[in-house]
Write a protein that holds these residues in place. Structure first.
Motif, PDB file in Angstrom:
ATOM      1  N   ASP A  31       7.343   6.865   1.782  1.00  0.00           N
ATOM      2  CA  ASP A  31       5.898   6.991   1.617  1.00  0.00           C
ATOM      3  C   ASP A  31       5.377   7.890   2.736  1.00  0.00           C
ATOM      4  OD1 ASP A  31       3.297   6.313   0.510  1.00  0.00           O
ATOM      5  OD2 ASP A  31       3.011   5.168   2.359  1.00  0.00           O
ATOM      6  N   ASN A  32       5.478   9.189   2.514  1.00  0.00           N
ATOM      7  CA  ASN A  32       5.135  10.183   3.527  1.00  0.00           C
ATOM      8  C   ASN A  32       4.634  11.430   2.792  1.00  0.00           C
ATOM      9  OD1 ASN A  32       5.429  12.480   5.255  1.00  0.00           O
ATOM     10  ND2 ASN A  32       6.845  11.329   6.532  1.00  0.00           N
ATOM     11  N   PRO A  33       3.530  12.000   3.209  1.00  0.00           N
ATOM     12  CA  PRO A  33       3.014  13.186   2.508  1.00  0.00           C
ATOM     13  C   PRO A  33       4.009  14.352   2.465  1.00  0.00           C
ATOM     14  CG  PRO A  33       1.448  12.418   4.160  1.00  0.00           C
ATOM     15  CD  PRO A  33       2.684  11.603   4.323  1.00  0.00           C
ATOM     16  N   ASN A  34       4.952  14.396   3.397  1.00  0.00           N
ATOM     17  CA  ASN A  34       5.929  15.484   3.424  1.00  0.00           C
ATOM     18  C   ASN A  34       7.154  15.205   2.559  1.00  0.00           C
ATOM     19  OD1 ASN A  34       4.310  16.892   5.266  1.00  0.00           O
ATOM     20  ND2 ASN A  34       5.208  15.774   6.978  1.00  0.00           N
ATOM     21  N   SER A  35       7.248  14.014   1.993  1.00  0.00           N
ATOM     22  CA  SER A  35       8.383  13.655   1.145  1.00  0.00           C
ATOM     23  C   SER A  35       8.036  13.906  -0.315  1.00  0.00           C
ATOM     24  CB  SER A  35       8.741  12.179   1.310  1.00  0.00           C
ATOM     25  OG  SER A  35       9.133  11.917   2.634  1.00  0.00           O
ATOM     26  N   SER A  36       9.047  14.283  -1.097  1.00  0.00           N
ATOM     27  CA  SER A  36       8.837  14.487  -2.528  1.00  0.00           C
ATOM     28  C   SER A  36       9.947  13.776  -3.299  1.00  0.00           C
ATOM     29  CB  SER A  36       8.830  15.974  -2.864  1.00  0.00           C
ATOM     30  OG  SER A  36      10.060  16.565  -2.501  1.00  0.00           O
ATOM     31  N   ARG A  37       9.702  13.606  -4.583  1.00  0.00           N
ATOM     32  CA  ARG A  37      10.666  12.918  -5.437  1.00  0.00           C
ATOM     33  C   ARG A  37      12.038  13.592  -5.324  1.00  0.00           C
ATOM     34  NH1 ARG A  37       9.605   9.747  -9.646  1.00  0.00           N
ATOM     35  NH2 ARG A  37       7.512  10.628  -9.886  1.00  0.00           N
ATOM     36  N   PRO A  38      13.100  12.814  -5.103  1.00  0.00           N
ATOM     37  CA  PRO A  38      14.446  13.399  -5.019  1.00  0.00           C
ATOM     38  C   PRO A  38      14.862  14.038  -6.344  1.00  0.00           C
ATOM     39  CG  PRO A  38      14.451  11.073  -4.363  1.00  0.00           C
ATOM     40  CD  PRO A  38      13.107  11.364  -4.922  1.00  0.00           C
ATOM     41  N   THR A  39      15.774  14.962  -6.266  1.00  0.00           N
ATOM     42  CA  THR A  39      16.377  15.556  -7.460  1.00  0.00           C
ATOM     43  C   THR A  39      17.851  15.184  -7.562  1.00  0.00           C
ATOM     44  OG1 THR A  39      16.829  17.603  -6.262  1.00  0.00           O
ATOM     45  CG2 THR A  39      14.756  17.498  -7.510  1.00  0.00           C
ATOM     46  N   LYS A  40      18.392  14.618  -6.488  1.00  0.00           N
ATOM     47  CA  LYS A  40      19.789  14.187  -6.458  1.00  0.00           C
ATOM     48  C   LYS A  40      19.850  12.749  -5.969  1.00  0.00           C
ATOM     49  CE  LYS A  40      21.602  18.697  -5.115  1.00  0.00           C
ATOM     50  NZ  LYS A  40      22.278  19.427  -4.046  1.00  0.00           N
ATOM     51  N   LEU A  41      20.887  12.044  -6.397  1.00  0.00           N
ATOM     52  CA  LEU A  41      21.094  10.667  -5.962  1.00  0.00           C
ATOM     53  C   LEU A  41      21.879  10.667  -4.655  1.00  0.00           C
ATOM     54  CD1 LEU A  41      21.945   9.109  -9.430  1.00  0.00           C
ATOM     55  CD2 LEU A  41      19.938   8.595  -8.032  1.00  0.00           C
ATOM     56  N   GLN A  42      21.188  11.057  -3.565  1.00  0.00           N
ATOM     57  CA  GLN A  42      21.807  11.028  -2.249  1.00  0.00           C
ATOM     58  C   GLN A  42      20.729  10.967  -1.178  1.00  0.00           C
ATOM     59  OE1 GLN A  42      23.747  15.003  -2.553  1.00  0.00           O
ATOM     60  NE2 GLN A  42      22.926  15.328  -0.517  1.00  0.00           N
ATOM     61  N   THR A  43      21.066  10.323  -0.078  1.00  0.00           N
ATOM     62  CA  THR A  43      20.142  10.231   1.051  1.00  0.00           C
ATOM     63  C   THR A  43      19.998  11.604   1.688  1.00  0.00           C
ATOM     64  OG1 THR A  43      20.670   7.918   1.461  1.00  0.00           O
ATOM     65  CG2 THR A  43      19.818   9.174   3.335  1.00  0.00           C
ATOM     66  N   ASN A  44      18.750  11.971   1.962  1.00  0.00           N
ATOM     67  CA  ASN A  44      18.454  13.232   2.629  1.00  0.00           C
ATOM     68  C   ASN A  44      17.374  12.944   3.677  1.00  0.00           C
ATOM     69  OD1 ASN A  44      17.550  15.723   3.469  1.00  0.00           O
ATOM     70  ND2 ASN A  44      17.614  16.640   1.437  1.00  0.00           N
ATOM     71  N   PRO A  45      17.777  12.622   4.909  1.00  0.00           N
ATOM     72  CA  PRO A  45      16.797  12.247   5.932  1.00  0.00           C
ATOM     73  C   PRO A  45      15.759  13.337   6.207  1.00  0.00           C
ATOM     74  CG  PRO A  45      19.041  11.817   6.705  1.00  0.00           C
ATOM     75  CD  PRO A  45      19.148  12.578   5.414  1.00  0.00           C
ATOM     76  N   GLN A  46      16.164  14.611   6.149  1.00  0.00           N
ATOM     77  CA  GLN A  46      15.220  15.704   6.407  1.00  0.00           C
ATOM     78  C   GLN A  46      14.097  15.741   5.376  1.00  0.00           C
ATOM     79  OE1 GLN A  46      18.629  16.208   6.378  1.00  0.00           O
ATOM     80  NE2 GLN A  46      18.821  16.233   8.605  1.00  0.00           N
ATOM     81  N   ALA A  47      14.402  15.327   4.143  1.00  0.00           N
ATOM     82  CA  ALA A  47      13.403  15.325   3.079  1.00  0.00           C
ATOM     83  C   ALA A  47      12.735  13.956   2.936  1.00  0.00           C
ATOM     84  CB  ALA A  47      14.043  15.733   1.759  1.00  0.00           C
TER      85      ALA A  47
ATOM     86  N   GLY B 150       0.788  -1.228   0.000  1.00  0.00           N
ATOM     87  CA  GLY B 150       0.000   0.000   0.000  1.00  0.00           C
ATOM     88  C   GLY B 150       0.822   1.281   0.000  1.00  0.00           C
ATOM     89  N   LYS B 151       2.136   1.185   0.055  1.00  0.00           N
ATOM     90  CA  LYS B 151       2.976   2.379   0.090  1.00  0.00           C
ATOM     91  C   LYS B 151       3.487   2.710  -1.309  1.00  0.00           C
ATOM     92  CE  LYS B 151       4.332   1.632   4.845  1.00  0.00           C
ATOM     93  NZ  LYS B 151       5.414   1.527   5.794  1.00  0.00           N
ATOM     94  N   LYS B 152       3.649   4.025  -1.561  1.00  0.00           N
ATOM     95  CA  LYS B 152       4.140   4.491  -2.859  1.00  0.00           C
ATOM     96  C   LYS B 152       5.460   5.214  -2.658  1.00  0.00           C
ATOM     97  CE  LYS B 152      -0.513   5.056  -4.665  1.00  0.00           C
ATOM     98  NZ  LYS B 152      -0.672   4.204  -5.781  1.00  0.00           N
ATOM     99  N   TYR B 153       6.391   4.946  -3.566  1.00  0.00           N
ATOM    100  CA  TYR B 153       7.729   5.530  -3.498  1.00  0.00           C
ATOM    101  C   TYR B 153       8.081   6.157  -4.840  1.00  0.00           C
ATOM    102  CZ  TYR B 153       7.980   2.542   0.614  1.00  0.00           C
ATOM    103  OH  TYR B 153       7.731   1.932   1.819  1.00  0.00           O
ATOM    104  N   GLU B 154       8.220   7.490  -4.862  1.00  0.00           N
ATOM    105  CA  GLU B 154       8.624   8.189  -6.080  1.00  0.00           C
ATOM    106  C   GLU B 154      10.132   8.350  -6.054  1.00  0.00           C
ATOM    107  OE1 GLU B 154       6.487  11.885  -5.932  1.00  0.00           O
ATOM    108  OE2 GLU B 154       4.811  11.021  -7.039  1.00  0.00           O
ATOM    109  N   GLY B 155      10.797   7.981  -7.148  1.00  0.00           N
ATOM    110  CA  GLY B 155      12.249   8.044  -7.135  1.00  0.00           C
ATOM    111  C   GLY B 155      12.869   8.406  -8.467  1.00  0.00           C
ATOM    112  N   ILE B 156      14.185   8.488  -8.427  1.00  0.00           N
ATOM    113  CA  ILE B 156      15.006   8.683  -9.612  1.00  0.00           C
ATOM    114  C   ILE B 156      16.079   7.600  -9.584  1.00  0.00           C
ATOM    115  CG2 ILE B 156      14.575  11.160  -9.824  1.00  0.00           C
ATOM    116  CD1 ILE B 156      17.313  11.646  -8.489  1.00  0.00           C
TER     117      ILE B 156
END
Length: 172
Positions: free
Chosen positions: A146-162, A125-131
């Protein structure tokens, strides 16, 4: 087209099969054939829409297989091991150390974007938008949680805040 040992099997326009020694192809063609792997098929395309569809099919064929790697911390260091088994229409994730399946889902590719939807296990049931970036036998896939506050990354790096995480994987 498929690679069997050092022989390339090519389907001719008449439906027959032609066998060619890999060594007789140009360096670029040899690289292409090797990246496709054994048993991969290349489908001819017609027109711009067909070219776009053939490009998607080529990427999808290159993704198919077993990928072992790790989750990367924001500094790029190894965080935890992961294995993905990717088929034509499904991804199964597991922890290769404990050989424990974590879940499975479907995926869609559009250019350098990849979106996954969990259908089984802890990801159901979870959705993951990625690059992603696919280079030879290395796959870098960065996805948003899968969090309403998360958005598709623009860089190939982990960003815990996002709420974004990077997986670095090698094809087996």
């Amino acid at each position: 087209m498929s690679l069997q040992g050092s022989t390339v099997m090519v389907r001719a326009a008449n439906g027959g099969t032609v066998q060619l020694p890999l060594a007789r192809l140009s360096e670029a063609d040899q690289t292409f054939v090797k990246e496709q792997g054994t048993g991969a098929t290349a489908k001819p395309a017609a027109g711009k829409a067909g070219e776009k569809e053939a490009g998607k099919d080529e990427v999808r064929q290159r993704l198919i297989g077993t990928w072992d790697g790790y989750m990367a911390d924001s500094d790029g260091s190894r965080h935890g091991d992961i294995r993905l088994v990717i088929t034509e229409d499904k991804i199964t994730a597991s922890n290769p150390q404990g050989n424990r399946e974590m879940g499975a889902g479907t995926y869609k590719i559009s250019g350098k974007k990849i979106d996954a939807t969990g259908t089984e296990g802890q990801f159901a049931g979870k959705k993951y938008e990625g690059i992603f970036d696919l280079d030879s036998n290395t796959l870098k896939w960065c996805s948003a949680n899968d969090n309403p506050n998360s958005s598709r990354p623009t860089k190939l790096q982990t960003n815990p805040q996002a709420g974004q995480f990077l997986m670095v994987l090698e094809k087996k």
